[in-house]
Design a protein around this motif. Structure first.
Motif, PDB file in Angstrom:
ATOM      1  N   UNK A 104       0.412  -0.990  -0.012  1.00  0.00           N
ATOM      2  CA  UNK A 104       0.206  -0.064  -0.111  1.00  0.00           C
ATOM      3  C   UNK A 104       0.163   1.276   0.163  1.00  0.00           C
ATOM      4  N   UNK A 105       2.028   1.104  -0.377  1.00  0.00           N
ATOM      5  CA  UNK A 105       3.018   2.283  -0.307  1.00  0.00           C
ATOM      6  C   UNK A 105       3.342   2.770  -1.755  1.00  0.00           C
ATOM      7  N   UNK A 106       2.910   2.280  -2.192  1.00  0.00           N
ATOM      8  CA  UNK A 106       2.488   2.631  -4.026  1.00  0.00           C
ATOM      9  C   UNK A 106       1.165   3.215  -4.819  1.00  0.00           C
ATOM     10  N   UNK A 107       1.112   4.683  -5.627  1.00  0.00           N
ATOM     11  CA  UNK A 107      -0.031   4.257  -6.367  1.00  0.00           C
ATOM     12  C   UNK A 107      -0.220   3.026  -6.872  1.00  0.00           C
ATOM     13  N   UNK A 108      -1.638   2.699  -6.489  1.00  0.00           N
ATOM     14  CA  UNK A 108      -2.206   1.449  -7.045  1.00  0.00           C
ATOM     15  C   UNK A 108      -2.218   0.915  -8.794  1.00  0.00           C
ATOM     16  N   UNK A 109      -2.539   2.625  -8.484  1.00  0.00           N
ATOM     17  CA  UNK A 109      -2.754   2.779 -10.625  1.00  0.00           C
ATOM     18  C   UNK A 109      -1.477   2.364 -11.015  1.00  0.00           C
ATOM     19  N   UNK A 110      -0.152   2.755 -10.797  1.00  0.00           N
ATOM     20  CA  UNK A 110       0.863   2.672 -10.875  1.00  0.00           C
ATOM     21  C   UNK A 110       1.451   0.988 -11.678  1.00  0.00           C
ATOM     22  N   UNK A 111       1.250   0.769 -10.091  1.00  0.00           N
ATOM     23  CA  UNK A 111       1.076  -0.794 -10.158  1.00  0.00           C
ATOM     24  C   UNK A 111       0.088  -2.218 -11.376  1.00  0.00           C
ATOM     25  N   UNK A 112      -0.975  -1.056 -11.284  1.00  0.00           N
ATOM     26  CA  UNK A 112      -1.759  -2.384 -11.840  1.00  0.00           C
ATOM     27  C   UNK A 112      -1.286  -1.893 -13.759  1.00  0.00           C
ATOM     28  N   UNK A 113      -0.668  -0.890 -14.346  1.00  0.00           N
ATOM     29  CA  UNK A 113      -0.254  -0.294 -15.497  1.00  0.00           C
ATOM     30  C   UNK A 113       1.321  -1.548 -15.277  1.00  0.00           C
ATOM     31  N   UNK A 114       1.698  -1.065 -14.260  1.00  0.00           N
ATOM     32  CA  UNK A 114       3.112  -2.402 -14.569  1.00  0.00           C
ATOM     33  C   UNK A 114       2.457  -3.762 -14.504  1.00  0.00           C
ATOM     34  N   UNK A 115       2.063  -3.862 -13.763  1.00  0.00           N
ATOM     35  CA  UNK A 115       1.713  -5.664 -14.008  1.00  0.00           C
ATOM     36  C   UNK A 115       1.120  -6.203 -15.427  1.00  0.00           C
ATOM     37  N   UNK A 116       0.345  -5.034 -15.844  1.00  0.00           N
ATOM     38  CA  UNK A 116      -0.102  -5.190 -17.012  1.00  0.00           C
ATOM     39  C   UNK A 116       1.320  -5.607 -18.011  1.00  0.00           C
ATOM     40  N   UNK A 117       2.084  -5.047 -17.627  1.00  0.00           N
ATOM     41  CA  UNK A 117       3.039  -5.573 -18.715  1.00  0.00           C
ATOM     42  C   UNK A 117       4.115  -6.770 -18.618  1.00  0.00           C
ATOM     43  N   UNK A 118       3.337  -7.580 -17.532  1.00  0.00           N
ATOM     44  CA  UNK A 118       3.795  -8.983 -17.724  1.00  0.00           C
ATOM     45  C   UNK A 118       2.899  -9.727 -17.254  1.00  0.00           C
ATOM     46  N   UNK A 119       1.554  -9.951 -18.465  1.00  0.00           N
ATOM     47  CA  UNK A 119       0.354 -10.597 -17.733  1.00  0.00           C
ATOM     48  C   UNK A 119       0.738 -10.448 -19.743  1.00  0.00           C
ATOM     49  N   UNK A 120      -0.868 -11.536 -20.258  1.00  0.00           N
ATOM     50  CA  UNK A 120      -0.631 -12.153 -21.144  1.00  0.00           C
ATOM     51  C   UNK A 120       0.272 -12.458 -21.972  1.00  0.00           C
ATOM     52  N   UNK A 121       1.386 -13.498 -21.853  1.00  0.00           N
ATOM     53  CA  UNK A 121       1.895 -14.335 -22.152  1.00  0.00           C
ATOM     54  C   UNK A 121       1.335 -15.367 -23.316  1.00  0.00           C
ATOM     55  N   UNK A 122       2.083 -15.525 -24.004  1.00  0.00           N
ATOM     56  CA  UNK A 122       1.213 -16.539 -24.932  1.00  0.00           C
ATOM     57  C   UNK A 122       2.684 -17.757 -25.060  1.00  0.00           C
ATOM     58  N   UNK A 123       2.406 -19.577 -24.227  1.00  0.00           N
ATOM     59  CA  UNK A 123       3.255 -20.033 -24.538  1.00  0.00           C
ATOM     60  C   UNK A 123       3.396 -20.691 -25.836  1.00  0.00           C
ATOM     61  N   UNK A 124       3.540 -19.948 -26.718  1.00  0.00           N
ATOM     62  CA  UNK A 124       3.992 -20.780 -28.260  1.00  0.00           C
ATOM     63  C   UNK A 124       5.114 -22.565 -28.067  1.00  0.00           C
ATOM     64  N   UNK A 125       5.069 -23.314 -29.165  1.00  0.00           N
ATOM     65  CA  UNK A 125       6.781 -23.734 -29.385  1.00  0.00           C
ATOM     66  C   UNK A 125       6.943 -22.494 -30.491  1.00  0.00           C
ATOM     67  N   UNK A 126       8.454 -22.810 -30.727  1.00  0.00           N
ATOM     68  CA  UNK A 126       9.227 -22.483 -31.293  1.00  0.00           C
ATOM     69  C   UNK A 126       8.794 -23.047 -33.061  1.00  0.00           C
ATOM     70  N   UNK A 127       9.008 -21.413 -33.510  1.00  0.00           N
ATOM     71  CA  UNK A 127       8.470 -22.308 -34.890  1.00  0.00           C
ATOM     72  C   UNK A 127       9.153 -22.992 -35.948  1.00  0.00           C
ATOM     73  N   UNK A 128      10.228 -24.324 -35.637  1.00  0.00           N
ATOM     74  CA  UNK A 128      11.530 -25.163 -36.295  1.00  0.00           C
ATOM     75  C   UNK A 128      10.668 -25.592 -37.703  1.00  0.00           C
ATOM     76  N   UNK A 129       9.760 -25.844 -37.657  1.00  0.00           N
ATOM     77  CA  UNK A 129       9.244 -26.542 -39.086  1.00  0.00           C
ATOM     78  C   UNK A 129       9.186 -25.280 -40.173  1.00  0.00           C
ATOM     79  N   UNK A 130       8.851 -23.748 -39.246  1.00  0.00           N
ATOM     80  CA  UNK A 130       8.369 -23.260 -40.392  1.00  0.00           C
ATOM     81  C   UNK A 130      10.503 -22.579 -40.776  1.00  0.00           C
ATOM     82  N   UNK A 131      11.123 -22.698 -40.388  1.00  0.00           N
ATOM     83  CA  UNK A 131      12.579 -22.317 -40.711  1.00  0.00           C
ATOM     84  C   UNK A 131      12.634 -22.956 -41.440  1.00  0.00           C
ATOM     85  N   UNK A 132      12.344 -24.522 -41.628  1.00  0.00           N
ATOM     86  CA  UNK A 132      12.919 -25.331 -42.168  1.00  0.00           C
ATOM     87  C   UNK A 132      12.131 -24.759 -43.570  1.00  0.00           C
TER      88      UNK A 132
END
Lengths: 134, 474
Positions: free
Chosen positions: B424-452
């Motif tokens: 509770x020692x920092x502005x919650x709005x800033x923390x929310x925006x910063x958390x947004x930077x780390x959410x929404x990762x999609x775990x896909x495999x590397x496109x090695x077939x595409x590379x071939x």
């Protein structure tokens, strides 16, 4: 070229440079070589030497007494004023060259130099002084 | 094979050099006797470069350089030392030194140079993995882009420099919604320049709306930060993470250059030298503060990077017994002294006589203030604490929680931000925006077939042995 019996004085505060200049002298057949680590010690050797030095090769930048100061002292002393004198320097400064020429230097070699350049410069000094080649 | 000769260099530095130049390529000359012997023997080995230092008591680096150049006038001679008082670059330059490095301040520059020397000597073409923060089809880059084909251990030139990036090429580079590729080590600086320029131009673009700008920059910063904390195999190791941090550091360094704050950085380096820049926390903080600033639109990224580097200058002025103590272990009088350090940091900056910007002063002086009034030195609260001060304070806590420290748990970025939010020692709005930077990762495999498949349609393939991948970054 200077005779192999010519007494040569190498003056440089860097021991490895004195070693390399000695090698260069030896390759020209100059084997009667002494060394000094600055202008003060060089002058002590010159003053104490029973026979005069026939060639002085001195670095410019040295502690205690620089090469140009040594040159001026040599040129202003009656029994050394005609000693052939070559200055070595790491800098290529026109003001420095002018100062050296005005002080009476015979030639000026910029470091690093190879054996060919050294032979050419020393040969030029000999020719200028004694009017002979080789 | 031509050798790299290391003469009279401090042991810790020559050990570090071995990370970049293989042992069989190195010739260590560590005593004056050995050096004199080398001069006598005229160094019979073929030499590609010389690195000299200040460890000989009777032979200076100037003498080493002069005498080696007498043997070979075209030698590339470098100077490295950790001793600031022996660093007369003017005279060293006159004596034939090509470049001087003050260690560890110039560690990154020196690492780049060592890799260049190694590459030149061995003929290896070395690559670095990069992640583009903001790339779109149709862009033209001034460097080649390669893909790595793990199945046959080759690097494929995907895009030639000065050619426009096509949509299909863009797709080939896209992995987990990020554009990842390899560039030649010699082109890495161009990549950093491109990324920094791109991000800063979006940041200062007045033609797009603020909302759109923030979204675009958040997306770019998300890419950079996600790459930094990625769990993928090549980045999970400390050396992999260090490599990406080195990339991020260089991009942030370009922010500093482009913001015109180089004078401050140089003045700080001259005054504080290795203390300031050898500290990983300060470097991390510089990166996080700068990227958080870019994503949230608070402060100027180059200035916030500087603020990250200098925020604890005042701590250097504390008595030794206080300097190395944790605040929890301090007596009340020691704590009183300690709590002055943000103010002392600003005073130390002012004594440098370089123009300071408002955002740097605010960030440094307020990075320990807290919105509930529990901070120091001024016990500011709520809206009286600037965004810059809060961002730097959050970045400081964030680095402590996400760094690997023996005996303590390392938190993921989201966990770290959640813990910070809970205080509770920092502005919650800033923390929310910063958390947004780390959410929404999609775990896909590397496109090695595409590379071939891509390999079948492209002719230029560079064959590189698998052991000659990117060198370890420090």
């Amino acid at each position: 070229m200077f005779a192999s019996t010519t007494k040569v004085l190498i003056v440089d505060d860097m021991s490895t440079m004195r070693k390399l200049v000695l090698k260069a002298c030896n390759q020209l057949g100059l084997v009667n070589v002494e060394q000094a680590e600055d202008g003060v010690k060089a002058w002590e050797k010159i003053a104490a030497s029973p026979e005069p030095f026939g060639l002085i090769i001195s670095d410019w930048n040295m502690p205690n007494c620089t090469g140009i100061d040594l040159l001026k002292r040599v040129r202003s002393t009656a029994n050394t004023k005609d000693t052939p004198f070559v200055l070595l320097t790491a800098e290529r400064d026109t003001a420095q060259v002018k100062e050296a020429v005005e002080a009476g230097v015979d030639n000026y070699i910029v470091k690093p130099f190879n054996q060919e350049t050294f032979a050419e410069k020393i040969g030029t000094v000999f020719q200028k002084r004694f009017g002979k080649t080789g | 094979m031509a050798k790299v000769v290391v003469v009279g260099v401090e042991t810790n530095i020559s050990d570090w050099i071995e990370k970049y130049i293989p042992k069989e390529q190195l010739m260590l000359v560590s005593t004056e006797e050995a050096f004199n012997g080398a001069i006598d023997g005229q160094l019979n080995e073929e030499i590609s470069a010389v690195i000299c230092g200040t460890e000989f008591s009777e032979i200076s680096a100037n003498e080493i350089a002069q005498s080696l150049r007498m043997l070979n006038g075209s030698l590339e001679i470098y100077f490295v030392s950790s001793k600031q008082e022996k660093f007369d670059t003017t005279q060293l330059g006159k004596d034939g030194i090509k470049t001087c490095f003050l260690f560890p301040l110039d560690e990154d520059r020196m690492a780049e140079e060592l890799v260049r020397i190694r590459s030149k000597t061995t003929g290896e073409r070395l690559f670095q993995t990069v992640c583009f923060a903001d790339l779109a089809p149709g862009e033209t880059l001034d460097f080649d882009i390669f893909l790595y084909m793990p199945a046959n251990k080759k690097y494929l030139k995907l895009v030639k420099k000065e050619n426009s990036l096509s949509s299909s090429q863009y797709q080939r580079m896209t992995v987990n919604n990020r554009q990842k590729a390899h560039v030649l080590l010699s082109d890495v600086s161009k990549f950093y320049d491109f990324t920094a320029k791109h991000l800063l131009s979006v940041n200062s673009d007045s033609k797009i709306s603020e909302t759109e700008k923030r979204e675009q920059l958040k997306k770019s910063v998300r890419v950079l930060l996600t790459d930094l904390f990625s769990a993928s195999e090549d980045l999970a190791t400390l050396s992999g993470r260090r490599s990406t941090m080195a990339n991020a550091k260089q991009i942030v360094r370009k922010f500093i250059e482009k913001s015109g704050q180089v004078d401050i950085k140089n003045a700080i380096n001259a005054q504080v030298g290795e203390q300031n820049n050898g500290d990983a926390h300060l470097t991390n903080l510089s990166v996080y503060a700068s990227l958080f600033s870019l994503a949230l639109g608070i402060g100027e990224p180059g200035n916030m990077a500087i603020a990250g580097l200098v925020h604890d200058l005042g701590k250097d002025l504390l008595p030794t017994q206080i300097k190395h103590k944790f605040p929890e272990n301090m007596t009340s009088s020691e704590l009183l002294e300690y709590e002055k350090h943000p103010h002392e940091s600003v005073q130390a900056l002012k004594r440098l006589n370089v123009p300071l910007t408002d955002d740097i002063i605010k960030a440094v002086s307020q990075h320990h203030e807290r919105i509930d009034g529990s901070g120091f030195p001024m016990k500011l609260s709520g809206r009286y604490i600037s965004g810059e001060g809060q961002i730097l304070g959050i970045a400081d806590q964030f680095d402590h929680l996400t760094s690997t420290v023996e005996g303590r748990r390392t938190f993921s970025p989201l966990e770290a931000l959640e813990r910070i939010e809970q205080t509770g020692k920092f502005d919650g709005g800033y923390i929310k925006d910063l958390k947004d930077l780390f959410i929404d990762k999609e775990e896909n495999s590397e496109g090695s077939q595409d590379i071939q498949q891509t390999a079948a349609t492209h002719k230029e393939v560079i064959d590189v042995e698998s052991s000659k991948k990117e060198p370890k970054a420090s």
